[in-house]
Write a protein that holds these residues in place. Sequence first.
Motif, PDB file in Angstrom:
ATOM      1  N   HIS A  89      69.114  69.947  66.727  1.00 53.01           N
ATOM      2  CA  HIS A  89      69.001  71.265  66.111  1.00 53.01           C
ATOM      3  C   HIS A  89      70.149  72.137  66.621  1.00 53.01           C
ATOM      4  O   HIS A  89      70.235  72.401  67.822  1.00 53.01           O
ATOM      5  N   SER A  92      71.163  78.339  66.370  1.00 50.66           N
ATOM      6  CA  SER A  92      71.901  79.317  65.570  1.00 50.66           C
ATOM      7  C   SER A  92      72.146  80.627  66.308  1.00 50.66           C
ATOM      8  O   SER A  92      73.013  81.403  65.912  1.00 50.66           O
ATOM      9  N   VAL A 101      76.029  77.509  58.836  1.00 50.60           N
ATOM     10  CA  VAL A 101      74.793  76.779  58.534  1.00 50.60           C
ATOM     11  C   VAL A 101      75.057  75.675  57.517  1.00 50.60           C
ATOM     12  O   VAL A 101      74.547  74.557  57.644  1.00 50.60           O
ATOM     13  N   ARG A 102      75.883  75.960  56.515  1.00 47.69           N
ATOM     14  CA  ARG A 102      76.196  74.932  55.517  1.00 47.69           C
ATOM     15  C   ARG A 102      76.930  73.748  56.154  1.00 47.69           C
ATOM     16  O   ARG A 102      76.638  72.588  55.846  1.00 47.69           O
ATOM     17  N   ALA A 105      74.487  71.679  58.127  1.00 47.70           N
ATOM     18  CA  ALA A 105      73.658  70.867  57.237  1.00 47.70           C
ATOM     19  C   ALA A 105      74.448  69.686  56.674  1.00 47.70           C
ATOM     20  O   ALA A 105      73.951  68.554  56.614  1.00 47.70           O
ATOM     21  N   SER A 110      70.080  69.522  62.154  1.00 45.30           N
ATOM     22  CA  SER A 110      69.026  70.464  61.820  1.00 45.30           C
ATOM     23  C   SER A 110      69.369  71.809  62.459  1.00 45.30           C
ATOM     24  O   SER A 110      70.472  71.983  62.992  1.00 45.30           O
ATOM     25  N   LEU A 111      68.440  72.748  62.432  1.00 49.54           N
ATOM     26  CA  LEU A 111      68.750  74.112  62.860  1.00 49.54           C
ATOM     27  C   LEU A 111      67.568  74.704  63.593  1.00 49.54           C
ATOM     28  O   LEU A 111      66.415  74.474  63.211  1.00 49.54           O
ATOM     29  N   ALA A 122      69.538  81.105  57.263  1.00 56.99           N
ATOM     30  CA  ALA A 122      69.391  79.658  57.095  1.00 56.99           C
ATOM     31  C   ALA A 122      68.930  79.313  55.684  1.00 56.99           C
ATOM     32  O   ALA A 122      69.479  78.411  55.040  1.00 56.99           O
ATOM     33  N   MET A 127      69.880  75.567  53.936  1.00 53.16           N
ATOM     34  CA  MET A 127      69.359  74.585  54.891  1.00 53.16           C
ATOM     35  C   MET A 127      67.933  74.203  54.483  1.00 53.16           C
ATOM     36  O   MET A 127      67.083  75.081  54.297  1.00 53.16           O
ATOM     37  N   ARG A 131      64.052  71.063  58.023  1.00 50.63           N
ATOM     38  CA  ARG A 131      64.960  70.795  59.129  1.00 50.63           C
ATOM     39  C   ARG A 131      65.170  72.038  59.994  1.00 50.63           C
ATOM     40  O   ARG A 131      66.099  72.089  60.796  1.00 50.63           O
ATOM     41  N   ILE A 132      64.301  73.022  59.858  1.00 51.29           N
ATOM     42  CA  ILE A 132      64.400  74.259  60.638  1.00 51.29           C
ATOM     43  C   ILE A 132      63.259  74.319  61.639  1.00 51.29           C
ATOM     44  O   ILE A 132      62.103  74.028  61.303  1.00 51.29           O
TER      45      ILE A 132
END
Length: 460
Positions: A89, A92, A101-102, A105, A110-111, A122, A127, A131-132
Amino acid sequence: MSAHEAGALHAEIGHAPVWLRQPADVNTLLPQLWPRTVERGADGVLSVGGRTVRELAEEYGTPAYVLDEVDFRARCREWRDAFAGGEVHYASKAFCCKAVVRIVAEEGLSLDVCTGGELAVALAAGMPAGRIALHGNNKSVAELTRAIEAGVGRIVVDSFDEIDRLTALARARGVRPRVMVRVTAGVEAHTHEFIATAHEDQKFGFSLASGAAAKAASRILHEDALELVGLHSHIGSQIFDTSGFEISARRVLSLHAAIRDEHGVELPELDLGGGYGIAYTSQDTPSTAADLAAGLRKIVAEECGLRNLAVPRLSVEPGRAIVGPAVFTLYEVGTVKDVDGIRTYVSVDGGMSDNIRTALYNAHYSATVAGRASSAPPILARVVGKHCESGDIVVQDEFLPGDVQPGDLLAVPATGAYCRSMASNYNHVPRPPVLAVAGGVARVIVRRETEDDLLALDVG
């Protein structure tokens, strides 16, 4: 060259810190401090991604954060590959914008987000919500509601109040969000006290020693509204010593075993957080993603073997380690002032509004004159900003060429993490832009603020 890069101790300047080394050549760059496409030309001018800093300054102005997109993408891939089979992850909070973020991804990461604002960015960037992961010690009802409705993959619960709040929201909507319990493992990372997060006396998580973490897990397992998928631990930031992670993993996995023994459930996931250090000066010796992954996997496998546990799916949350080294800040020198032979103050057109870390954490940075070469002997300098504060320091101590002068471009590496994220409008200074550079093309991914932006919020 950075003052921390090479050479003997500068014994003749009594006011220099004992660790500060005089450079053999102020024009040489230390690779570990700079994004991988940065180089200095024969004329002394730095370039990144095929564009010179002179071109960037002329076209976009200064100060500006400059992101080496090739470097950033490469670091994403290195972490993704190192933890194949697990999950990485991107944290952020280190730096968050739609373009970043792009990229994250696209490179398979993930984030993690810790506020509604980060979650909004996000989602706006596309995203996938699954995946957050959502963090935070005081998530509001609105933030939890948005997370549930968006279908975020993990919610890391941080208090009993939040468990109650989330349970009520989930039941009202007929959903069963997946959650992790943030465990305070009692490990004190060797870092600044404000960024050490796993000792007992702080705001994050459930204490392992007091039994609160076990109680939180038990409460969730007895509720049908939430799905407990694992435990989470984070011990701090800018950490180089892996012994802290080893102790934390051992303690958290002991709770995994206790949950199995009491509830008959083996949790499938383990998140060891982030906090992996980077090089700000030559004194810093960070590990590679591959080395960190090998070390953490070995620790987890050994501890699970001792407790007869299935090895859980491992997650980590690097932020600074990915974006920090991929960015430098470009300034223009405005004044140069010698103070009674003690040191030279070099003032730039930014300061604590674009990099608060020196004032907040006593952080150390490096710097170099970026727009030309110099054959002048080095002088001990302090790079300071334009704000009305004596603590407005960007680089505390650095050897710069003795002919540094107004109009020079100055570059400070390793400013990708927390500098733009924590930037402010102190003294009503508009925040700098973020430029992404690759393949000879520069693009603005966060535009420079203007005085109109400042006035737009002032409805008085």
